[in-house]
Every structure is written in structure tokens, then in C-alpha cells.
Design a protein around this motif. Structure first.
Motif, PDB file in Angstrom:
ATOM      1  N   VAL A  23       0.850  -1.195   0.000  1.00  0.00           N
ATOM      2  CA  VAL A  23       0.000   0.000   0.000  1.00  0.00           C
ATOM      3  C   VAL A  23       0.884   1.243   0.000  1.00  0.00           C
ATOM      4  O   VAL A  23       1.728   1.414   0.878  1.00  0.00           O
ATOM      5  CB  VAL A  23      -0.924   0.017   1.230  1.00  0.00           C
ATOM      6  N   VAL A  24       0.661   2.108  -0.984  1.00  0.00           N
ATOM      7  CA  VAL A  24       1.446   3.333  -1.122  1.00  0.00           C
ATOM      8  C   VAL A  24       0.535   4.544  -0.980  1.00  0.00           C
ATOM      9  O   VAL A  24      -0.555   4.583  -1.558  1.00  0.00           O
ATOM     10  CB  VAL A  24       2.138   3.392  -2.502  1.00  0.00           C
ATOM     11  N   MET A  25       0.970   5.502  -0.199  1.00  0.00           N
ATOM     12  CA  MET A  25       0.326   6.819  -0.203  1.00  0.00           C
ATOM     13  C   MET A  25       1.082   7.668  -1.214  1.00  0.00           C
ATOM     14  O   MET A  25       2.252   7.995  -1.008  1.00  0.00           O
ATOM     15  CB  MET A  25       0.388   7.474   1.170  1.00  0.00           C
ATOM     16  N   PRO A  26       0.444   8.038  -2.332  1.00  0.00           N
ATOM     17  CA  PRO A  26       1.148   8.817  -3.343  1.00  0.00           C
ATOM     18  C   PRO A  26       1.311  10.267  -2.905  1.00  0.00           C
ATOM     19  O   PRO A  26       0.607  10.742  -2.002  1.00  0.00           O
ATOM     20  CB  PRO A  26       0.235   8.712  -4.562  1.00  0.00           C
ATOM     21  N   PRO A  27       2.240  10.991  -3.522  1.00  0.00           N
ATOM     22  CA  PRO A  27       2.425  12.407  -3.164  1.00  0.00           C
ATOM     23  C   PRO A  27       1.210  13.234  -3.543  1.00  0.00           C
ATOM     24  O   PRO A  27       0.713  13.147  -4.670  1.00  0.00           O
ATOM     25  CB  PRO A  27       3.668  12.818  -3.968  1.00  0.00           C
ATOM     26  N   MET A  28       0.728  14.030  -2.595  1.00  0.00           N
ATOM     27  CA  MET A  28      -0.418  14.924  -2.825  1.00  0.00           C
ATOM     28  C   MET A  28      -0.143  16.236  -2.108  1.00  0.00           C
ATOM     29  O   MET A  28      -0.060  16.265  -0.870  1.00  0.00           O
ATOM     30  CB  MET A  28      -1.711  14.286  -2.299  1.00  0.00           C
ATOM     31  N   CYS A  29       0.007  17.308  -2.876  1.00  0.00           N
ATOM     32  CA  CYS A  29       0.339  18.607  -2.281  1.00  0.00           C
ATOM     33  C   CYS A  29      -0.729  19.025  -1.282  1.00  0.00           C
ATOM     34  O   CYS A  29      -1.928  18.887  -1.534  1.00  0.00           O
ATOM     35  CB  CYS A  29       0.488  19.666  -3.361  1.00  0.00           C
ATOM     36  N   GLN A  30      -0.278  19.569  -0.153  1.00  0.00           N
ATOM     37  CA  GLN A  30      -1.180  19.990   0.906  1.00  0.00           C
ATOM     38  C   GLN A  30      -1.509  21.475   0.851  1.00  0.00           C
ATOM     39  O   GLN A  30      -2.478  21.916   1.464  1.00  0.00           O
ATOM     40  CB  GLN A  30      -0.576  19.645   2.270  1.00  0.00           C
ATOM     41  N   TYR A  31      -0.686  22.248   0.145  1.00  0.00           N
ATOM     42  CA  TYR A  31      -0.905  23.698   0.064  1.00  0.00           C
ATOM     43  C   TYR A  31      -1.195  24.267   1.456  1.00  0.00           C
ATOM     44  O   TYR A  31      -2.138  25.028   1.672  1.00  0.00           O
ATOM     45  CB  TYR A  31      -2.055  24.018  -0.898  1.00  0.00           C
ATOM     46  N   SER A  32      -0.357  23.859   2.416  1.00  0.00           N
ATOM     47  CA  SER A  32      -0.570  24.241   3.808  1.00  0.00           C
ATOM     48  C   SER A  32      -0.154  25.687   4.036  1.00  0.00           C
ATOM     49  O   SER A  32       1.001  26.053   3.795  1.00  0.00           O
ATOM     50  CB  SER A  32       0.227  23.312   4.728  1.00  0.00           C
ATOM     51  N   VAL A  33      -1.077  26.499   4.485  1.00  0.00           N
ATOM     52  CA  VAL A  33      -0.890  27.949   4.552  1.00  0.00           C
ATOM     53  C   VAL A  33       0.351  28.384   5.321  1.00  0.00           C
ATOM     54  O   VAL A  33       1.053  29.292   4.878  1.00  0.00           O
ATOM     55  CB  VAL A  33      -2.159  28.629   5.120  1.00  0.00           C
ATOM     56  N   PRO A  34       0.709  27.758   6.457  1.00  0.00           N
ATOM     57  CA  PRO A  34       1.894  28.265   7.158  1.00  0.00           C
ATOM     58  C   PRO A  34       3.220  28.023   6.426  1.00  0.00           C
ATOM     59  O   PRO A  34       4.242  28.570   6.802  1.00  0.00           O
ATOM     60  CB  PRO A  34       1.881  27.482   8.478  1.00  0.00           C
ATOM     61  N   ALA A  35       3.206  27.180   5.356  1.00  0.00           N
ATOM     62  CA  ALA A  35       4.459  26.758   4.726  1.00  0.00           C
ATOM     63  C   ALA A  35       4.958  27.768   3.692  1.00  0.00           C
ATOM     64  O   ALA A  35       5.373  27.405   2.603  1.00  0.00           O
ATOM     65  CB  ALA A  35       4.274  25.391   4.086  1.00  0.00           C
ATOM     66  N   LYS A  36       4.946  29.034   4.047  1.00  0.00           N
ATOM     67  CA  LYS A  36       5.357  30.073   3.100  1.00  0.00           C
ATOM     68  C   LYS A  36       6.819  29.961   2.693  1.00  0.00           C
ATOM     69  O   LYS A  36       7.207  30.363   1.612  1.00  0.00           O
ATOM     70  CB  LYS A  36       5.105  31.457   3.695  1.00  0.00           C
ATOM     71  N   ASP A  37       7.657  29.426   3.564  1.00  0.00           N
ATOM     72  CA  ASP A  37       9.090  29.350   3.271  1.00  0.00           C
ATOM     73  C   ASP A  37       9.524  27.948   2.848  1.00  0.00           C
ATOM     74  O   ASP A  37      10.701  27.628   2.857  1.00  0.00           O
ATOM     75  CB  ASP A  37       9.903  29.803   4.487  1.00  0.00           C
ATOM     76  N   GLY A  38       8.569  27.100   2.496  1.00  0.00           N
ATOM     77  CA  GLY A  38       8.880  25.760   2.035  1.00  0.00           C
ATOM     78  C   GLY A  38       9.203  24.764   3.126  1.00  0.00           C
ATOM     79  O   GLY A  38       9.594  23.634   2.852  1.00  0.00           O
ATOM     80  N   VAL A  39       9.035  25.170   4.386  1.00  0.00           N
ATOM     81  CA  VAL A  39       9.371  24.311   5.523  1.00  0.00           C
ATOM     82  C   VAL A  39       8.124  23.524   5.965  1.00  0.00           C
ATOM     83  O   VAL A  39       7.038  24.093   6.096  1.00  0.00           O
ATOM     84  CB  VAL A  39       9.912  25.149   6.703  1.00  0.00           C
ATOM     85  N   ALA A  40       8.304  22.220   6.189  1.00  0.00           N
ATOM     86  CA  ALA A  40       7.194  21.390   6.663  1.00  0.00           C
ATOM     87  C   ALA A  40       6.692  21.885   8.015  1.00  0.00           C
ATOM     88  O   ALA A  40       7.464  22.261   8.888  1.00  0.00           O
ATOM     89  CB  ALA A  40       7.641  19.934   6.764  1.00  0.00           C
ATOM     90  N   THR A  41       5.381  21.873   8.175  1.00  0.00           N
ATOM     91  CA  THR A  41       4.735  22.403   9.373  1.00  0.00           C
ATOM     92  C   THR A  41       4.152  21.276  10.228  1.00  0.00           C
ATOM     93  O   THR A  41       4.251  20.092   9.887  1.00  0.00           O
ATOM     94  CB  THR A  41       3.591  23.346   8.977  1.00  0.00           C
ATOM     95  N   GLU A  42       3.518  21.661  11.334  1.00  0.00           N
ATOM     96  CA  GLU A  42       2.859  20.673  12.186  1.00  0.00           C
ATOM     97  C   GLU A  42       1.745  19.955  11.427  1.00  0.00           C
ATOM     98  O   GLU A  42       1.470  18.776  11.684  1.00  0.00           O
ATOM     99  CB  GLU A  42       2.294  21.351  13.438  1.00  0.00           C
TER     100      GLU A  42
END
Length: 344
Positions: A19-38
Motif C-alpha cells: 500500500v502506497v500513499m502517493p504524493p499529494m500537495c497539501q498547500y498548507s498555509v503556514p508553509a510560506k518558506d517551504g518548511v514542513a509544518t505541524e
């Protein structure tokens, strides 16, 4: 017989299930600088708790203007390594292996002031016209991929996936629709992708498999089909790809006559054809949310791994519930055992 919960090994990558979870962009608002968030931490680790064998983190870009949006992840800076390493370590604690997709949006970088691409052709009239990369800039872009892969290895990922699908930069180079160049990268449309693959292989451990996601068919007039995809994939295999993640589409306006079917498993025949033609392992993806369908992809040997996207957005414990539906004995986190009829 093989099934969705048969372990799988490719080089040094050992998966507890297919079972694979494929890559799916989250467009997470706090990630303005490209850094993974909580948000990213909770999102991915919950799928590890949920029994997924391989989690592939969303397209993570090699430069700021290579992102689809300003809210996407990046690996152009050492500061971006530690938050991703934290995710990998936590997922490992629950038995999942973790990959990351490295890419560049090219002409589809919506928030870039001036996107770049192989040729100055806009995706549509709603997108900006990109600036054509110079030959020297293309060579420099290969090095940006290299450095992003190097950082991913430092973060502890188990495998690397390069994004060569869905109309993003590597795809733009090998598609005749978007590559009208006259230099070496136009005369050989696979050259850029092959150089990125070779650069990545130089950065990853010898026992780490390299994955390439491709669009095996373009649903647009003048686009390529599976036979052309097999030919350019042969070049990429020789350059060092160990596993192909077979999707489709992503280039040009999709007319009704060429629109992919909405039925389940519509991309599985593409994966099977590529697997048979190249003799390489493949990941199938596309409307495989029904556990019985995903299981049949493995049991019928259409593909080696099955990626479930939307199903996992809806249910982070998709793998556990799929095992229950298929009457497979798998390890359930002890606090959740009472919720499942099937347990080890």
C-alpha cells in the motif's frame, strides 16, 4: 499468490505491505518558506499509524519559484531538512517507510513572478507565459535537483521519487507539446530527465531505489501515448530508474474526447504495459480506493505496488480498514485493536 498485504522488497527498501500513499500537495498555509509544518507532521504520521507501507511526501521543490504555489514544500535550503527528518523518524516508529517526491513545476508554477520552462508556451490563457531557460540554466537546474536529493538523503528518506509527470518540468522537457527547443535539450527531449536521474543516483546510497513518476499518456491532441512513453522510459531506466510510478495526463487543455475515463483503475493498463515492456517494477495509481480493486492490481500482477490517493485523504487508516475488508491479518496499533475485527 501475491496480495495487497504481501511484503515487498526492492534493493534496500523493505515494505511491510504494498500500500502506497502517493504524493499529494497539501498547500498548507503556514508553509510560506517551504518548511514542513505541524500540519504535514500530523498528516503523514497519521497514515503511518494507519498501516501504510510506503508514504511518499508531496512534491518538494528544488527552488522557491519551482513550486506550484507559495504554500508548497521545498528542499533548496538546509533549514528545510530537520522538519522533514522529524516526519521520517516518526513514521519509521510505526513501521512505515517514507519517500519524498522532488520536482519543479516549470510553466505551472502559479505564484512565480515569471515561471521558467523548456519553451515559452503558457499552460493555458489563465497561466503566465514562462521564460525559456537558457542552456546554461538547464544545466544549473540539474544541479538544483542534485542538491535537493542530497538534502533528502540527509533527512533520512528511504527512497526518492522524481516528478516526471502531470505537466511539470521533467515532463515538459520530454513532451513535444512543450519542448520546442533547438539546443541539445530540444534535439534530445529525454536529456534533461536523464541528467537529473544520473545526478540523483550519484547522491543516493547504492541500495536505495530511485522512483520516477511519469504520465504514460497525454489526453490532448498531438500528445504522446503509451508507446512513446515506453520509449522515453527506456532511456530513463538506463539512466538509473529502479521503479516507475505510472500516472497520466497533465499537459494542455483536456478536451471531452480525450478525457480519461472516470471508472476505477483506468490507469492500471498503462502500468501493466510499461511493466511488461521494460521488465521493471511499477506502482499503479488512479481510482484504487476500493480495497478489492487495489488488491486485484497486485493479485493479477498488473503492478507491484498500489497507490491510494483520495482514499487516504478521506481515511488516514485506509490500510487498516482495507485489511479488515480483505480478511488479512496485519498488525493493528494496540490502542485501536478493539475497533477492528481482524488483528494479528
Amino acid at each position: 499468490m501475491l496480495d495487497l498485504f504481501t511484503p515487498y522488497t526492492l534493493k534496500g527498501l523493505e515494505l511491510k505491505n504494498r500500500v502506497v500513499m502517493p504524493p499529494m500537495c497539501q498547500y498548507s498555509v503556514p508553509a510560506k518558506d517551504g518548511v514542513a509544518t505541524e500540519w504535514h507532521y500530523l498528516h503523514y504520521v497519521s497514515r503511518a499509524v494507519g498501516g501504510t507501507g510506503l508514504i511518499i511526501i508531496e512534491m518538494t521543490d528544488v527552488e522557491p519559484d519551482g513550486r506550484i504555489s507559495d504554500y508548497d514544500l521545498g528542499l533548496w535550503s538546509d533549514e528545510q531538512i530537520a522538519p522533514l527528518a522529524r516526519i521520517v523518524e516518526a513514521c519509521h516508529a510505526y513501521g512505515a517507510k517514507v519517500g519524498i517526491q522532488i520536482g519543479h513545476a516549470g510553466r505551472k508554477a502559479e505564484d512565480a513572478p515569471v515561471p521558467v520552462a523548456p519553451s515559452p508556451i503558457a499552460f493555458s490563457d489563465k497561466y503566465k507565459t514562462p521564460r525559456e531557460l537558457t542552456t546554461e540554466e538547464v544545466k544549473a537546474m540539474v544541479e538544483k535537483y542534485r542538491l535537493a536529493v542530497r538534502r533528502a538523503v540527509e533527512a533520512g528518506f528511504d527512497t526518492i521519487e522524481l516528478h516526471g509527470a502531470h505537466g511539470y518540468l521533467i515532463h515538459q522537457f520530454h513532451s513535444p507539446l512543450t519542448n520546442r527547443r533547438t539546443d541539445e535539450y530540444g534535439r534530445d527531449r529525454t536529456l534533461f530527465g536523464a541528467e537529473v536521474i544520473r545526478a540523483a543516483k550519484e547522491e543516493i546510497p547504492a541500495d536505495m531505489p530511485l522512483i520516477l513518476r511519469i504520465s504514460a499518456q497525454e489526453y490532448v491532441e498531438g500528445g504522446y501515448g503509451i508507446e512513446e512513453a515506453i520509449e522515453f522510459s527506456k532511456v530513463y531506466r538506463e539512466a538509473g530508474v529502479d521503479l516507475f510510478h505510472v500516472s497520466s495526463g497533465g499537459e494542455g487543455p483536456i478536451g471531452a474526447a480525450g478525457r480519461p475515463g472516470t471508472h476505477v483503475g483506468y490507469q492500471v493498463p498503462l502500468a501493466r504495459k510499461l511493466k511488461e515492456a521494460l521488465g521493471v517494477p511499477v506502482i499503479a495509481v488512479g481510482r484504487l480506493d476500493d480495497p478489492a480493486v487495489a488488491d486485484s492490481v497486485i493479485g493479477n500482477e498488473d503492478a507491484d505496488l498500489a497507490a491510494v490517493g483520495r482514499g487516504m485523504l478521506k481515511d488516514p487508516y485506509w490500510a487498516l480498514t482495507a485489511a479488515e475488508a480483505l480478511h488479512k491479518m496485519i498488525e493493528i496499533p494496540k490502542p485501536y485493536e478493539r475497533g477492528f475485527a481482524v488483528r494479528r
